[in-house]
Motif scaffolding. Sequence first.
Motif, PDB file in Angstrom:
ATOM      1  N   ASP A 264       5.818  26.916  21.062  1.00 60.67           N
ATOM      2  CA  ASP A 264       5.135  26.185  22.138  1.00 60.67           C
ATOM      3  C   ASP A 264       3.794  26.826  22.500  1.00 60.67           C
ATOM      4  O   ASP A 264       2.862  26.122  22.905  1.00 60.67           O
ATOM      5  CB  ASP A 264       6.028  26.086  23.377  1.00 60.67           C
ATOM      6  CG  ASP A 264       7.210  25.138  23.143  1.00 60.67           C
ATOM      7  OD1 ASP A 264       7.162  24.349  22.171  1.00 60.67           O
ATOM      8  OD2 ASP A 264       8.193  25.204  23.899  1.00 60.67           O
ATOM      9  N   GLY A 265       3.686  28.148  22.348  1.00 62.39           N
ATOM     10  CA  GLY A 265       2.427  28.840  22.625  1.00 62.39           C
ATOM     11  C   GLY A 265       1.346  28.418  21.642  1.00 62.39           C
ATOM     12  O   GLY A 265       0.210  28.112  22.037  1.00 62.39           O
ATOM     13  N   LEU A 266       1.691  28.365  20.371  1.00 59.84           N
ATOM     14  CA  LEU A 266       0.724  27.936  19.357  1.00 59.84           C
ATOM     15  C   LEU A 266       0.385  26.459  19.551  1.00 59.84           C
ATOM     16  O   LEU A 266      -0.785  26.064  19.445  1.00 59.84           O
ATOM     17  CB  LEU A 266       1.302  28.182  17.961  1.00 59.84           C
ATOM     18  CG  LEU A 266       1.035  29.546  17.299  1.00 59.84           C
ATOM     19  CD1 LEU A 266      -0.459  29.760  17.069  1.00 59.84           C
ATOM     20  CD2 LEU A 266       1.602  30.708  18.084  1.00 59.84           C
ATOM     21  N   ALA A 267       1.407  25.658  19.841  1.00 58.07           N
ATOM     22  CA  ALA A 267       1.187  24.223  20.055  1.00 58.07           C
ATOM     23  C   ALA A 267       0.232  24.001  21.227  1.00 58.07           C
ATOM     24  O   ALA A 267      -0.622  23.106  21.189  1.00 58.07           O
ATOM     25  CB  ALA A 267       2.519  23.515  20.297  1.00 58.07           C
TER      26      ALA A 267
ATOM     27  N   ALA B 235      -5.671  24.535  13.778  1.00 58.64           N
ATOM     28  CA  ALA B 235      -4.603  25.410  13.273  1.00 58.64           C
ATOM     29  C   ALA B 235      -5.155  26.518  12.384  1.00 58.64           C
ATOM     30  O   ALA B 235      -4.659  27.651  12.402  1.00 58.64           O
ATOM     31  CB  ALA B 235      -3.584  24.581  12.494  1.00 58.64           C
ATOM     32  N   ASN B 236      -6.214  26.216  11.619  1.00 60.29           N
ATOM     33  CA  ASN B 236      -6.701  27.216  10.658  1.00 60.29           C
ATOM     34  C   ASN B 236      -7.505  28.345  11.298  1.00 60.29           C
ATOM     35  O   ASN B 236      -8.047  29.185  10.611  1.00 60.29           O
ATOM     36  CB  ASN B 236      -7.507  26.542   9.540  1.00 60.29           C
ATOM     37  CG  ASN B 236      -8.838  26.020  10.027  1.00 60.29           C
ATOM     38  OD1 ASN B 236      -9.011  25.733  11.207  1.00 60.29           O
ATOM     39  ND2 ASN B 236      -9.797  25.904   9.127  1.00 60.29           N
ATOM     40  N   LYS B 237      -7.570  28.351  12.642  1.00 62.66           N
ATOM     41  CA  LYS B 237      -8.161  29.504  13.347  1.00 62.66           C
ATOM     42  C   LYS B 237      -7.077  30.357  14.023  1.00 62.66           C
ATOM     43  O   LYS B 237      -7.380  31.428  14.555  1.00 62.66           O
ATOM     44  CB  LYS B 237      -9.152  29.012  14.418  1.00 62.66           C
ATOM     45  CG  LYS B 237     -10.480  28.486  13.878  1.00 62.66           C
ATOM     46  CD  LYS B 237     -11.437  29.594  13.503  1.00 62.66           C
ATOM     47  CE  LYS B 237     -12.713  29.109  12.849  1.00 62.66           C
ATOM     48  NZ  LYS B 237     -13.796  28.813  13.789  1.00 62.66           N
ATOM     49  N   LEU B 238      -5.849  29.870  14.027  1.00 57.74           N
ATOM     50  CA  LEU B 238      -4.814  30.520  14.842  1.00 57.74           C
ATOM     51  C   LEU B 238      -3.945  31.464  14.018  1.00 57.74           C
ATOM     52  O   LEU B 238      -3.292  31.052  13.052  1.00 57.74           O
ATOM     53  CB  LEU B 238      -3.940  29.450  15.510  1.00 57.74           C
ATOM     54  CG  LEU B 238      -4.660  28.595  16.562  1.00 57.74           C
ATOM     55  CD1 LEU B 238      -3.803  27.386  16.953  1.00 57.74           C
ATOM     56  CD2 LEU B 238      -4.994  29.440  17.792  1.00 57.74           C
TER      57      LEU B 238
ATOM     58  N   ASP C 136       7.656  31.713   7.424  1.00 63.07           N
ATOM     59  CA  ASP C 136       7.901  30.333   6.980  1.00 63.07           C
ATOM     60  C   ASP C 136       7.284  29.340   7.969  1.00 63.07           C
ATOM     61  O   ASP C 136       6.710  28.324   7.576  1.00 63.07           O
ATOM     62  CB  ASP C 136       9.403  30.069   6.841  1.00 63.07           C
ATOM     63  CG  ASP C 136      10.021  30.887   5.710  1.00 63.07           C
ATOM     64  OD1 ASP C 136       9.273  31.284   4.788  1.00 63.07           O
ATOM     65  OD2 ASP C 136      11.243  31.135   5.752  1.00 63.07           O
ATOM     66  N   PHE C 137       7.398  29.666   9.244  1.00 69.53           N
ATOM     67  CA  PHE C 137       6.839  28.831  10.305  1.00 69.53           C
ATOM     68  C   PHE C 137       5.312  28.748  10.181  1.00 69.53           C
ATOM     69  O   PHE C 137       4.720  27.657  10.247  1.00 69.53           O
ATOM     70  CB  PHE C 137       7.258  29.424  11.657  1.00 69.53           C
ATOM     71  CG  PHE C 137       6.518  28.901  12.857  1.00 69.53           C
ATOM     72  CD1 PHE C 137       6.820  27.655  13.402  1.00 69.53           C
ATOM     73  CD2 PHE C 137       5.528  29.677  13.475  1.00 69.53           C
ATOM     74  CE1 PHE C 137       6.136  27.180  14.524  1.00 69.53           C
ATOM     75  CE2 PHE C 137       4.854  29.210  14.594  1.00 69.53           C
ATOM     76  CZ  PHE C 137       5.157  27.963  15.115  1.00 69.53           C
ATOM     77  N   ILE C 138       4.668  29.882   9.948  1.00 74.80           N
ATOM     78  CA  ILE C 138       3.195  29.915   9.816  1.00 74.80           C
ATOM     79  C   ILE C 138       2.752  29.014   8.661  1.00 74.80           C
ATOM     80  O   ILE C 138       1.805  28.233   8.781  1.00 74.80           O
ATOM     81  CB  ILE C 138       2.713  31.373   9.583  1.00 74.80           C
ATOM     82  CG1 ILE C 138       2.923  32.208  10.851  1.00 74.80           C
ATOM     83  CG2 ILE C 138       1.232  31.406   9.147  1.00 74.80           C
ATOM     84  CD1 ILE C 138       2.734  33.714  10.661  1.00 74.80           C
TER      85      ILE C 138
ATOM     86  N   LYS D 294       3.265  25.255   9.358  1.00 67.64           N
ATOM     87  CA  LYS D 294       2.325  24.691  10.330  1.00 67.64           C
ATOM     88  C   LYS D 294       0.867  24.777   9.887  1.00 67.64           C
ATOM     89  O   LYS D 294      -0.009  24.239  10.554  1.00 67.64           O
ATOM     90  CB  LYS D 294       2.458  25.419  11.670  1.00 67.64           C
ATOM     91  CG  LYS D 294       3.810  25.241  12.342  1.00 67.64           C
ATOM     92  CD  LYS D 294       3.919  23.847  12.910  1.00 67.64           C
ATOM     93  CE  LYS D 294       5.185  23.686  13.727  1.00 67.64           C
ATOM     94  NZ  LYS D 294       5.312  22.321  14.258  1.00 67.64           N
ATOM     95  N   GLY D 295       0.608  25.507   8.822  1.00 67.35           N
ATOM     96  CA  GLY D 295      -0.769  25.635   8.358  1.00 67.35           C
ATOM     97  C   GLY D 295      -1.623  26.545   9.219  1.00 67.35           C
ATOM     98  O   GLY D 295      -2.841  26.356   9.315  1.00 67.35           O
ATOM     99  N   TYR D 296      -1.020  27.549   9.857  1.00 63.23           N
ATOM    100  CA  TYR D 296      -1.794  28.491  10.661  1.00 63.23           C
ATOM    101  C   TYR D 296      -2.552  29.469   9.751  1.00 63.23           C
ATOM    102  O   TYR D 296      -2.332  29.523   8.545  1.00 63.23           O
ATOM    103  CB  TYR D 296      -0.878  29.235  11.645  1.00 63.23           C
ATOM    104  CG  TYR D 296      -0.348  28.324  12.737  1.00 63.23           C
ATOM    105  CD1 TYR D 296      -1.207  27.462  13.424  1.00 63.23           C
ATOM    106  CD2 TYR D 296       1.008  28.301  13.070  1.00 63.23           C
ATOM    107  CE1 TYR D 296      -0.724  26.614  14.415  1.00 63.23           C
ATOM    108  CE2 TYR D 296       1.495  27.447  14.061  1.00 63.23           C
ATOM    109  CZ  TYR D 296       0.619  26.610  14.731  1.00 63.23           C
ATOM    110  OH  TYR D 296       1.093  25.773  15.708  1.00 63.23           O
TER     111      TYR D 296
END
Length: 411
Positions: free
Chosen positions: A253-256, A265-268, A362-364, A367-369
Amino acid sequence: MNISLKLLLLCLTAAVFVTRTAATEQQGRIVCYFPSWSIYRPGLGSYGVENIPDGLCTHLIYAFIGVNGTSWEMMILDPELDVEKGNFRKFTQLRQKNPNLTMQVAVGGWGEGVWKYSQMVAKPERRQSFINSLVKFMKEYDFHGFDLDWEYPGAADRNGTSADKENVGTFVQELRKAFDSEGSDWEITMAVPIVKSTLKKGYPIKKLCEVLDAIHVMTYDLRMAADGFADVHSPLYRRDHDKGKYKKLNVHDGLALWQKLGCPANKLVVGVPFYGHTFTLNNDDKNYSMGTPINTTVGGGDPGVYTRERGTLAYYEICTAVQNASDGWTVQWDDQGMVPYTYKDTQWVGYENEKSVQIKMDFIKEKGYAGAMTWAIDLDDFNGLCGEKNALLHILHNNMNNYTVPQPAAK
Ligand SMILES: *[C@@H]1O[C@H](CO)[C@@H](O)[C@H](O)[C@H]1NC(C)=O
Ligand SMILES: *[C@@H]1O[C@H](CO)[C@@H](O)[C@H](O)[C@H]1NC(C)=O
Ligand SMILES: *[C@@H]1O[C@H](CO)[C@@H](O)[C@H](O)[C@H]1NC(C)=O
Ligand SMILES: *[C@@H]1O[C@H](CO)[C@@H](O)[C@H](O)[C@H]1NC(C)=O
Ligand SMILES: *[C@@H]1O[C@H](CO)[C@@H](O)[C@H](O)[C@H]1NC(C)=O
Ligand SMILES: *[C@@H]1O[C@H](CO)[C@@H](O)[C@H](O)[C@H]1NC(C)=O
Ligand SMILES: *[C@@H]1O[C@H](CO)[C@@H](O)[C@H](O)[C@H]1NC(C)=O
């Protein structure tokens, strides 16, 4: 200036802009904070530049330098270690082994507070003092990136002001211009929280995500002794028992939230703690469920032999405790938060292990972070007390090494 010259300049600016944003293949970042003071830990806990492993990080960050509240210049916090003993230089020389490494320096940290930063960004001439002294410092010691760890702009409870939100944006823009005019490709990044009210008060998110190379999201410390109950501090998802303000205090939720407020997303970069938060329960309490009340007179759990601070333990202090069943620690798994916790008598510890770190990787990727960040490499099992040396950092590397960050579709 005549029209054609103006046009030429425009074209040049556009060309530079295109190359900056169209960085073709962006590998997943592996951002490693290096807290310089861990050299002072006793025995096996002492961690210096020599202990930094080769080839596992893409970005290494020296923590910390500060701000001088009189001259508004950058300030060296431990001159004896940093300069006299040559620690800055030893650190940046690691780049000789791997020219792709980005060597950064971080300013701030919790101990530096809020007030000086708030005051420094408030006036153009103060910002200029800081920026000029920083550029000089970075050239002198061969740093190639800067990380802003002001915790936090706009934090009124720590003497921040409502002007911080605009001023921090101006500050990073001026810093970017100064770095560019040096002809350098020095990076600028920032360590940031995920609490919505803190973000609203102090973070001009769209501007920060445009100007900065990456955002290091501090998705840890989300539950601590001050909350009054025992719980894990870096849950990936919301759990059934998360109520009120705790509902959104998880990694997902923090990333969202950062994305929702306008950050691509590609900056996070997702933060992963290599340490646990610890708690002391009441003497007669045999309920070890997450959320169980703690002994509030004591608060945090007993200090570790090496890290010597109530309320936290290094991963290597935890893995050595739990690996031998006869030591009496019970290890449990938070099925919804996807992180482990362990307890024994009145001691309760929420942490990360190899399994939970893999799930976060796996989450990263899903999500394409932009990659993974850790606080901090000195807290990993760097001596190999529980198995492979730097076990957690190896998981970051194994996953980010061959991961290409998806770029947003061209508009
Ligand atoms: C801060 O700057 C002032 C003014 O230049 C100087 O006198 C002082 O020594 C500096 N403080 C530190 C800790 O460097
Ligand atoms: C540095 O990066 C380049 C381009 O991505 C790559 O070809 C090279 O192998 C890297 N060097 C090291 C030492 O990792
Ligand atoms: C905030 O500022 C006041 C007055 O300058 C000072 O007394 C107080 O210690 C400061 N608090 C923090 C947390 O810096
Ligand atoms: C809380 O800890 C203190 C200090 O160890 C102890 O004296 C007290 O009995 C504890 N309280 C409870 C309810 O366990
Ligand atoms: C244990 O503590 C949790 C969290 O406070 C609570 O939800 C649960 O009901 C407790 N269990 C028992 C058996 O008391
Ligand atoms: C586990 O702990 C016991 C008691 O402290 C000790 O005798 C034993 O050698 C330990 N085993 C391992 C594998 O460390
Ligand atoms: C990346 O490397 C890991 C092992 O290091 C491997 O398991 C995985 O299949 C690789 N992924 C890709 C996309 O190549």
